[in-house]
Design a protein around this motif. Sequence first.
Motif, mmCIF file in Angstrom:
data_model
loop_
_atom_site.group_PDB
_atom_site.id
_atom_site.type_symbol
_atom_site.label_atom_id
_atom_site.label_comp_id
_atom_site.label_asym_id
_atom_site.label_seq_id
_atom_site.Cartn_x
_atom_site.Cartn_y
_atom_site.Cartn_z
ATOM 1 N N ALA A 44 0.820 -1.217 0.000
ATOM 2 C CA ALA A 44 0.000 0.000 0.000
ATOM 3 C C ALA A 44 0.847 1.256 0.000
ATOM 4 C CB ALA A 44 -0.927 -0.009 1.210
ATOM 5 N N SER A 45 2.161 1.114 -0.150
ATOM 6 C CA SER A 45 3.020 2.291 0.004
ATOM 7 C C SER A 45 2.824 3.305 -1.113
ATOM 8 C CB SER A 45 4.491 1.870 0.083
ATOM 9 O OG SER A 45 4.872 1.194 -1.091
ATOM 10 N N GLU A 46 2.490 2.841 -2.285
ATOM 11 C CA GLU A 46 2.312 3.796 -3.380
ATOM 12 C C GLU A 46 0.977 3.579 -4.066
ATOM 13 O OE1 GLU A 46 5.706 3.610 -5.900
ATOM 14 O OE2 GLU A 46 7.043 4.443 -4.384
ATOM 15 N N MET A 47 -0.051 3.326 -3.265
ATOM 16 C CA MET A 47 -1.348 2.990 -3.826
ATOM 17 C C MET A 47 -2.425 3.757 -3.053
ATOM 18 S SD MET A 47 -2.737 -0.920 -4.138
ATOM 19 C CE MET A 47 -1.420 -1.690 -5.067
ATOM 20 N N PRO A 48 -3.315 4.458 -3.729
ATOM 21 C CA PRO A 48 -4.387 5.122 -2.978
ATOM 22 C C PRO A 48 -5.340 4.078 -2.374
ATOM 23 C CG PRO A 48 -4.731 5.363 -5.344
ATOM 24 C CD PRO A 48 -3.415 4.683 -5.178
ATOM 25 N N THR A 49 -6.029 4.478 -1.309
ATOM 26 C CA THR A 49 -6.918 3.555 -0.592
ATOM 27 C C THR A 49 -7.923 2.880 -1.530
ATOM 28 O OG1 THR A 49 -6.694 4.880 1.385
ATOM 29 C CG2 THR A 49 -8.556 3.384 1.320
ATOM 30 N N LYS A 50 -8.447 3.668 -2.482
ATOM 31 C CA LYS A 50 -9.444 3.105 -3.407
ATOM 32 C C LYS A 50 -8.888 1.902 -4.158
ATOM 33 C CE LYS A 50 -12.855 6.562 -4.593
ATOM 34 N NZ LYS A 50 -13.439 7.442 -5.616
ATOM 35 N N GLN A 51 -7.612 2.004 -4.528
ATOM 36 C CA GLN A 51 -7.013 0.919 -5.295
ATOM 37 C C GLN A 51 -6.779 -0.301 -4.392
ATOM 38 O OE1 GLN A 51 -3.745 2.392 -7.651
ATOM 39 N NE2 GLN A 51 -3.182 0.307 -8.314
ATOM 40 N N VAL A 52 -6.390 -0.054 -3.146
ATOM 41 C CA VAL A 52 -6.241 -1.162 -2.191
ATOM 42 C C VAL A 52 -7.580 -1.884 -2.062
ATOM 43 C CG1 VAL A 52 -5.769 -1.778 0.214
ATOM 44 C CG2 VAL A 52 -4.390 -0.017 -0.913
ATOM 45 N N ARG A 53 -8.656 -1.090 -1.915
ATOM 46 C CA ARG A 53 -9.992 -1.681 -1.780
ATOM 47 C C ARG A 53 -10.354 -2.495 -3.022
ATOM 48 N NH1 ARG A 53 -14.386 2.613 -0.333
ATOM 49 N NH2 ARG A 53 -13.984 3.201 -2.484
ATOM 50 N N GLN A 54 -10.025 -1.947 -4.173
ATOM 51 C CA GLN A 54 -10.311 -2.645 -5.419
ATOM 52 C C GLN A 54 -9.567 -3.988 -5.471
ATOM 53 O OE1 GLN A 54 -12.614 -1.941 -7.459
ATOM 54 N NE2 GLN A 54 -12.105 -3.690 -8.754
ATOM 55 N N ARG A 55 -8.314 -3.983 -5.049
ATOM 56 C CA ARG A 55 -7.514 -5.209 -5.057
ATOM 57 C C ARG A 55 -8.119 -6.262 -4.122
ATOM 58 N NH1 ARG A 55 -2.125 -5.568 -5.933
ATOM 59 N NH2 ARG A 55 -2.556 -7.745 -5.400
ATOM 60 N N VAL A 56 -8.539 -5.816 -2.933
ATOM 61 C CA VAL A 56 -9.144 -6.751 -1.971
ATOM 62 C C VAL A 56 -10.439 -7.328 -2.548
ATOM 63 C CG1 VAL A 56 -10.215 -6.952 0.305
ATOM 64 C CG2 VAL A 56 -8.063 -5.702 0.046
ATOM 65 N N ARG A 57 -11.219 -6.454 -3.206
ATOM 66 C CA ARG A 57 -12.472 -6.934 -3.809
ATOM 67 C C ARG A 57 -12.209 -7.962 -4.890
ATOM 68 N NH1 ARG A 57 -16.357 -1.593 -3.966
ATOM 69 N NH2 ARG A 57 -16.572 -1.517 -1.714
ATOM 70 N N GLU A 58 -11.174 -7.735 -5.674
ATOM 71 C CA GLU A 58 -10.842 -8.689 -6.737
ATOM 72 C C GLU A 58 -10.487 -10.050 -6.144
ATOM 73 O OE1 GLU A 58 -9.114 -5.195 -9.668
ATOM 74 O OE2 GLU A 58 -7.722 -6.701 -8.844
ATOM 75 N N VAL A 59 -9.713 -10.016 -5.060
ATOM 76 C CA VAL A 59 -9.345 -11.281 -4.403
ATOM 77 C C VAL A 59 -10.607 -11.985 -3.904
ATOM 78 C CG1 VAL A 59 -8.108 -12.322 -2.459
ATOM 79 C CG2 VAL A 59 -7.068 -10.427 -3.738
ATOM 80 N N ALA A 60 -11.480 -11.212 -3.255
ATOM 81 C CA ALA A 60 -12.714 -11.797 -2.716
ATOM 82 C C ALA A 60 -13.557 -12.393 -3.836
ATOM 83 C CB ALA A 60 -13.508 -10.731 -1.956
ATOM 84 N N GLU A 61 -13.687 -11.637 -4.918
ATOM 85 C CA GLU A 61 -14.516 -12.117 -6.025
ATOM 86 C C GLU A 61 -13.907 -13.346 -6.694
ATOM 87 O OE1 GLU A 61 -15.403 -8.675 -8.473
ATOM 88 O OE2 GLU A 61 -16.502 -7.810 -6.769
ATOM 89 N N ALA A 62 -12.594 -13.347 -6.825
ATOM 90 C CA ALA A 62 -11.934 -14.494 -7.454
ATOM 91 C C ALA A 62 -12.198 -15.775 -6.663
ATOM 92 C CB ALA A 62 -10.434 -14.240 -7.566
ATOM 93 N N HIS A 63 -12.426 -15.629 -5.361
ATOM 94 C CA HIS A 63 -12.690 -16.797 -4.528
ATOM 95 C C HIS A 63 -14.150 -16.874 -4.095
ATOM 96 C CE1 HIS A 63 -8.320 -16.401 -4.338
ATOM 97 N NE2 HIS A 63 -8.305 -17.699 -4.109
ATOM 98 N N SER A 64 -14.994 -16.047 -4.716
ATOM 99 C CA SER A 64 -16.437 -16.040 -4.404
ATOM 100 C C SER A 64 -16.716 -15.892 -2.912
ATOM 101 C CB SER A 64 -17.111 -17.318 -4.915
ATOM 102 O OG SER A 64 -16.863 -17.485 -6.287
ATOM 103 N N ILE A 65 -15.973 -15.005 -2.263
ATOM 104 C CA ILE A 65 -16.201 -14.769 -0.832
ATOM 105 C C ILE A 65 -16.963 -13.455 -0.675
ATOM 106 C CG2 ILE A 65 -15.127 -14.475 1.438
ATOM 107 C CD1 ILE A 65 -12.651 -15.925 0.296
ATOM 108 N N PRO A 66 -18.172 -13.500 -0.083
ATOM 109 C CA PRO A 66 -18.951 -12.261 0.053
ATOM 110 C C PRO A 66 -18.371 -11.357 1.145
ATOM 111 C CG PRO A 66 -20.098 -14.080 1.113
ATOM 112 C CD PRO A 66 -18.871 -14.660 0.468
ATOM 113 N N THR A 67 -18.791 -10.098 1.113
ATOM 114 C CA THR A 67 -18.283 -9.116 2.093
ATOM 115 C C THR A 67 -18.570 -9.558 3.526
ATOM 116 O OG1 THR A 67 -20.348 -7.908 1.801
ATOM 117 C CG2 THR A 67 -18.438 -7.131 0.559
ATOM 118 N N TRP A 68 -19.698 -10.223 3.750
ATOM 119 C CA TRP A 68 -20.043 -10.616 5.123
ATOM 120 C C TRP A 68 -19.251 -11.831 5.590
ATOM 121 C CZ3 TRP A 68 -22.573 -15.398 5.538
ATOM 122 C CH2 TRP A 68 -23.107 -15.902 4.343
ATOM 123 N N ARG A 69 -18.425 -12.372 4.745
ATOM 124 C CA ARG A 69 -17.474 -13.391 5.196
ATOM 125 C C ARG A 69 -16.044 -12.854 5.093
ATOM 126 N NH1 ARG A 69 -18.647 -19.354 3.360
ATOM 127 N NH2 ARG A 69 -16.923 -19.583 4.832
#
Lengths: 357, 357
Positions: free
Chosen positions: B223-248
């Motif tokens: 996260a050293s050279e990444m805005p928060t929005k992009q960090v969030r986007q990356r986390v969402r991509e990981v979650a989606e790639a593994h079909s893990i919903p936000t509530w898990r």
Amino acid sequence: MRVESWVVRGPAIPMTWEAREERAGPDEVVVEVAGCGVCHTDLGFFYDGVPTRHPFPLTLGHEISGVVVDAGPGVEEWIGRAVVVPAVLPCGACDACRAGRGQICPNQIFPGCDVDGGFGTHVRVPARGLCPVPDLSDPQANPSQLDLPLLSVIADAVSTPYQAVVRSGLAAGDLAVFVGAGGIGGFGVQIAAALGALAVAIDVDSTRLDRMRAHGAATTIDASEMPTKQVRQRVREVAEAHSIPTWRTRIFETSGTVAGQSTAFALLGHGGVLSIVGYTPKPVELRLSNLMAFDAIAQGNWGCLPEYYPAIVDLVLKGRVALRPFVETRALGSINSTFEELHHAPANRRVVLIPER
Amino acid sequence: MRVESWVVRGPAIPMTWEAREERAGPDEVVVEVAGCGVCHTDLGFFYDGVPTRHPFPLTLGHEISGVVVDAGPGVEEWIGRAVVVPAVLPCGACDACRAGRGQICPNQIFPGCDVDGGFGTHVRVPARGLCPVPDLSDPQANPSQLDLPLLSVIADAVSTPYQAVVRSGLAAGDLAVFVGAGGIGGFGVQIAAALGALAVAIDVDSTRLDRMRAHGAATTIDASEMPTKQVRQRVREVAEAHSIPTWRTRIFETSGTVAGQSTAFALLGHGGVLSIVGYTPKPVELRLSNLMAFDAIAQGNWGCLPEYYPAIVDLVLKGRVALRPFVETRALGSINSTFEELHHAPANRRVVLIPER
């Protein structure tokens, strides 16, 4: 069947009375609306650009009571029943619902946001989650002689703080502190008191606080001319006078303001629970690490699971949560002037609009 | 018995090696210290004016392993046993303890804060809550051949994120996101992975992230050279790639920085849980109402109940949570220079001080 309703065609453009056809599909019902409460959320949709999930044109209104007059295949037994329609209707079938997290069901139906809502003669909703209302003509079941339109406010104003109270783990003898004694907090205070808690109401409006003293609040605190530190000191004194530790203190933010959130967060002590029930889009500055140092929890609350509704109707009909001093009824035809009025000066009573018949 | 320890006589004044008499009272033991970890909290007490509950002069150190060499009436069975001493020792008898809330026990003993701590030859503590360590010479029980001094870090650095993980409700198949992969987060990632979660490590230090990829992290995000929005986007991509919903998805703030808290809060989605594990006294600006809109929870975590320790020792001895790459041992005699060094440049490894014998 032919139904009529007040349709929003665009932001802040006076709603127009229009007719449409509705027909209950499988597992759906059509409810003849008895009353529909006006919520702050409706004003947000109409005036402030908060987007509805179904775009305009749309009929608003999600705080609905009425009688089922049509039912689709599979749910015919609902016909003729008086009901409260929960503001949030989870699908019951998705992973979130099956995990008991209906509040975040991605397929949830929120009338007046996902589908046409209650500001009309009728509303079509899924039958699943409807809350049946006992026979109101039976003095045993309804000693306070409440009528069906009044019960509409259960669908959000009463049920939302109820769920927040239940989830906070509030038990008899605990301290329940409400920051904001308006449309939501006024019912929250009564619910907490009905569940045996010592309820404290904090507000900046003395009229509201006077009313809360007559309805559940053991103590009221006027925060209008008091720094946060002094409010905290007052709450601590109440807790100490009743030997209630911080970890049996539940705080409810029901004002939906930055000042309220700031005060509510400052009231957290060791092991405390803070429920975020009100909404403001504005950010607030706070020392989040207090949650760690206090081993405390801040818990957001969205809507109320339909499962909780029968217990809420019971509290209301038994008179343990008073509706009348907190609700005002008007003709549905007044909707445009009522919205305009509430937009400029928030009312001290929830307004329920009743279709003319 | 005569014991010796490094005594703090005043803030930032070099500690002095002093002798005192200790004797185990009823339900107390004296532990011969095998190792004692240096925690960020110790530096706060020593340099930053964070007050200890028992005033100076005091011996610091709360991350202790050792062998019981003396025991008072009622707890003689402990003599000779190797133990980890939990950093937080609840009394077990008060209302909070009896309600399962030992974390906020008002009588809790925190060695090196309430009583003389572990930077010495011995420490006197209540026997209640001590965690027995299996026979480390048995290759079955200790296949990785860990030694007792190393196990000291269990007492805070490993146990604190463990409790946070357990309380978050993390289950196998869930997503566990750690904001901060240092002293606490590094163990948190491994614990979450050991419990079957998909672990994501976020940090601004690439060395730490490299280490996490070898120890439990399925994905790392610099996260050293990444805005928060992009960090969030990356986390969402990981979650989606593994079909893990936000509530898990469970998010753990383990950096103890304002930037980390801000990022961690921004990662919350519908039904999410955010654990506040790290500490900073600084305030942060955030939209608290997101908790309401997302029906989400922010949960603070203080220490770890002694009840959880045996399971943690088991994870460590089975090699499912690696200690060696995250820990560095030094002689206790280096305490003053070690404190000075860590005060100026936080280490990438937990430093354990070992008494010379």
